[in-house]
Motif scaffolding. Structure first.
Motif, PDB file in Angstrom:
ATOM      1  N   HIS A 229      -4.056   5.422   8.430  1.00 46.83           N
ATOM      2  CA  HIS A 229      -3.631   6.826   8.392  1.00 46.83           C
ATOM      3  C   HIS A 229      -2.157   6.953   8.024  1.00 46.83           C
ATOM      4  O   HIS A 229      -1.641   8.058   7.915  1.00 46.83           O
ATOM      5  CB  HIS A 229      -3.890   7.491   9.744  1.00 46.83           C
ATOM      6  N   GLY A 230      -1.472   5.815   7.873  1.00 49.09           N
ATOM      7  CA  GLY A 230      -0.052   5.820   7.560  1.00 49.09           C
ATOM      8  C   GLY A 230       0.837   5.889   8.783  1.00 49.09           C
ATOM      9  O   GLY A 230       2.055   6.030   8.663  1.00 49.09           O
ATOM     10  N   ASP A 231       0.232   5.760   9.970  1.00 53.02           N
ATOM     11  CA  ASP A 231       1.003   5.808  11.212  1.00 53.02           C
ATOM     12  C   ASP A 231       1.628   4.449  11.496  1.00 53.02           C
ATOM     13  O   ASP A 231       0.964   3.412  11.348  1.00 53.02           O
ATOM     14  CB  ASP A 231       0.097   6.186  12.391  1.00 53.02           C
ATOM     15  N   PRO A 232       2.901   4.437  11.940  1.00 56.10           N
ATOM     16  CA  PRO A 232       3.528   3.157  12.290  1.00 56.10           C
ATOM     17  C   PRO A 232       2.871   2.542  13.519  1.00 56.10           C
ATOM     18  O   PRO A 232       2.449   3.257  14.431  1.00 56.10           O
ATOM     19  CB  PRO A 232       4.983   3.524  12.577  1.00 56.10           C
ATOM     20  N   VAL A 233       2.791   1.212  13.513  1.00 56.46           N
ATOM     21  CA  VAL A 233       2.161   0.495  14.616  1.00 56.46           C
ATOM     22  C   VAL A 233       2.867  -0.846  14.779  1.00 56.46           C
ATOM     23  O   VAL A 233       3.438  -1.375  13.817  1.00 56.46           O
ATOM     24  CB  VAL A 233       0.643   0.319  14.373  1.00 56.46           C
TER      25      VAL A 233
ATOM     26  N   VAL B 125       0.869  -1.175   0.000  1.00 55.42           N
ATOM     27  CA  VAL B 125       0.000   0.000   0.000  1.00 55.42           C
ATOM     28  C   VAL B 125       0.906   1.226   0.000  1.00 55.42           C
ATOM     29  O   VAL B 125       1.831   1.323   0.816  1.00 55.42           O
ATOM     30  CB  VAL B 125      -0.927   0.005   1.240  1.00 55.42           C
ATOM     31  N   THR B 126       0.646   2.154  -0.920  1.00 51.34           N
ATOM     32  CA  THR B 126       1.467   3.369  -1.014  1.00 51.34           C
ATOM     33  C   THR B 126       0.648   4.644  -0.867  1.00 51.34           C
ATOM     34  O   THR B 126       1.207   5.711  -0.634  1.00 51.34           O
ATOM     35  CB  THR B 126       2.224   3.415  -2.354  1.00 51.34           C
TER      36      THR B 126
ATOM     37  N   ARG C 183      -6.257  -3.514  20.639  1.00 55.83           N
ATOM     38  CA  ARG C 183      -7.550  -3.567  19.951  1.00 55.83           C
ATOM     39  C   ARG C 183      -7.429  -3.119  18.488  1.00 55.83           C
ATOM     40  O   ARG C 183      -8.356  -2.574  17.913  1.00 55.83           O
ATOM     41  CB  ARG C 183      -8.602  -2.708  20.667  1.00 55.83           C
ATOM     42  N   LEU C 184      -6.245  -3.350  17.921  1.00 56.01           N
ATOM     43  CA  LEU C 184      -6.012  -2.996  16.527  1.00 56.01           C
ATOM     44  C   LEU C 184      -6.872  -3.888  15.640  1.00 56.01           C
ATOM     45  O   LEU C 184      -6.984  -5.092  15.886  1.00 56.01           O
ATOM     46  CB  LEU C 184      -4.530  -3.180  16.194  1.00 56.01           C
ATOM     47  N   ASP C 185      -7.507  -3.314  14.615  1.00 54.67           N
ATOM     48  CA  ASP C 185      -8.384  -4.116  13.756  1.00 54.67           C
ATOM     49  C   ASP C 185      -7.854  -4.273  12.337  1.00 54.67           C
ATOM     50  O   ASP C 185      -8.500  -4.888  11.503  1.00 54.67           O
ATOM     51  CB  ASP C 185      -9.804  -3.529  13.738  1.00 54.67           C
ATOM     52  N   HIS C 186      -6.683  -3.709  12.039  1.00 51.17           N
ATOM     53  CA  HIS C 186      -6.100  -3.892  10.716  1.00 51.17           C
ATOM     54  C   HIS C 186      -4.599  -3.629  10.777  1.00 51.17           C
ATOM     55  O   HIS C 186      -4.111  -3.018  11.732  1.00 51.17           O
ATOM     56  CB  HIS C 186      -6.760  -2.968   9.686  1.00 51.17           C
ATOM     57  N   LEU C 187      -3.900  -4.107   9.753  1.00 53.84           N
ATOM     58  CA  LEU C 187      -2.473  -3.852   9.631  1.00 53.84           C
ATOM     59  C   LEU C 187      -2.138  -3.767   8.154  1.00 53.84           C
ATOM     60  O   LEU C 187      -2.571  -4.603   7.361  1.00 53.84           O
ATOM     61  CB  LEU C 187      -1.663  -4.965  10.312  1.00 53.84           C
ATOM     62  N   ILE C 188      -1.369  -2.743   7.803  1.00 56.11           N
ATOM     63  CA  ILE C 188      -0.990  -2.487   6.415  1.00 56.11           C
ATOM     64  C   ILE C 188       0.516  -2.687   6.272  1.00 56.11           C
ATOM     65  O   ILE C 188       1.290  -2.262   7.130  1.00 56.11           O
ATOM     66  CB  ILE C 188      -1.399  -1.058   6.017  1.00 56.11           C
ATOM     67  N   ASN C 189       0.924  -3.331   5.173  1.00 55.95           N
ATOM     68  CA  ASN C 189       2.333  -3.587   4.858  1.00 55.95           C
ATOM     69  C   ASN C 189       3.071  -4.241   6.035  1.00 55.95           C
ATOM     70  O   ASN C 189       4.116  -3.758   6.467  1.00 55.95           O
ATOM     71  CB  ASN C 189       3.040  -2.296   4.432  1.00 55.95           C
TER      72      ASN C 189
END
Length: 177
Positions: A118-122, A21-22, A71-77
């Motif tokens: 939102h593009g924030d690191p997690v 995702v970019t 309670r994270l509901d998604h993860l990108i890259n």
């Protein structure tokens, strides 16, 4: 948000390596919402974007999984690290392979780093079921299904069963991954 159809084993999108995702825009926010809505409706533990036909490195997880304190509901890259060599072996299923549950060996503990919509690191630190879910969904992003993690004899039995299923594609194969 929209509940989308879940692609079944045999669909080529499930065997592709998903693209990173970019762009973090309203379209991505909608995709995350659709993934979460579809996951909630299906009552699964996780759902990767390729399972709804979108070849992007993104997955949704049930925020109520044990150990998901954030309670994270998604993860990108996502990128995965394993803090130790501990393993677990237990039943695993897949929304893209309905009705099949197999003991599958996974790492017991995982550290997953990625981004929010939102593009924030997690970062998610998971053990047990949460670790299994994160590994399973990350496999989807790499074109790997949990049946690929079975021994050769087990894979052949599964493929024979799947070929008899009314919803399955007769051209089923095990991934070389």
């Amino acid at each position: 948000m929209t509940v989308l159809d879940i692609r079944k084993v045999g669909d080529p999108v499930l065997r592709r390596v998903a693209e990173p995702v970019t762009v973090f825009d309203a379209e991505l926010h909608k995709l995350v919402g659709d993934l979460n809505e579809t996951l909630e409706q299906s009552r699964g533990a996780g759902l990767a974007a390729p399972q709804i036909g979108v070849s992007l490195r993104l997955f949704a997880i049930n925020p109520d999984l044990p150990g998901n304190d954030a309670r994270l509901d998604h993860l990108i890259n996502p990128g995965l690290e394993f803090p130790d060599d501990d393993e677990q072996d237990g039943p695993e299923g897949c929304l893209s392979i309905p009705g099949i549950y197999l003991d599958t060996k996974r790492r017991m503990n995982v550290v997953a780093r990625g981004l929010t919509k939102h593009g924030d690191p997690v970062q998610i630190v998971g053990a047990g079921l949460l670790a299994r879910c994160i590994q399973h969904e990350t496999d989807h992003l790499d074109g790997v299904l949990f049946i690929d993690r079975q021994d050769a004899a087990g894979q052949e039995r599964i493929l024979a069963t799947l070929r008899e299923a009314a919803w399955a594609d007769a051209q089923l194969k095990v991934s070389p991954h």
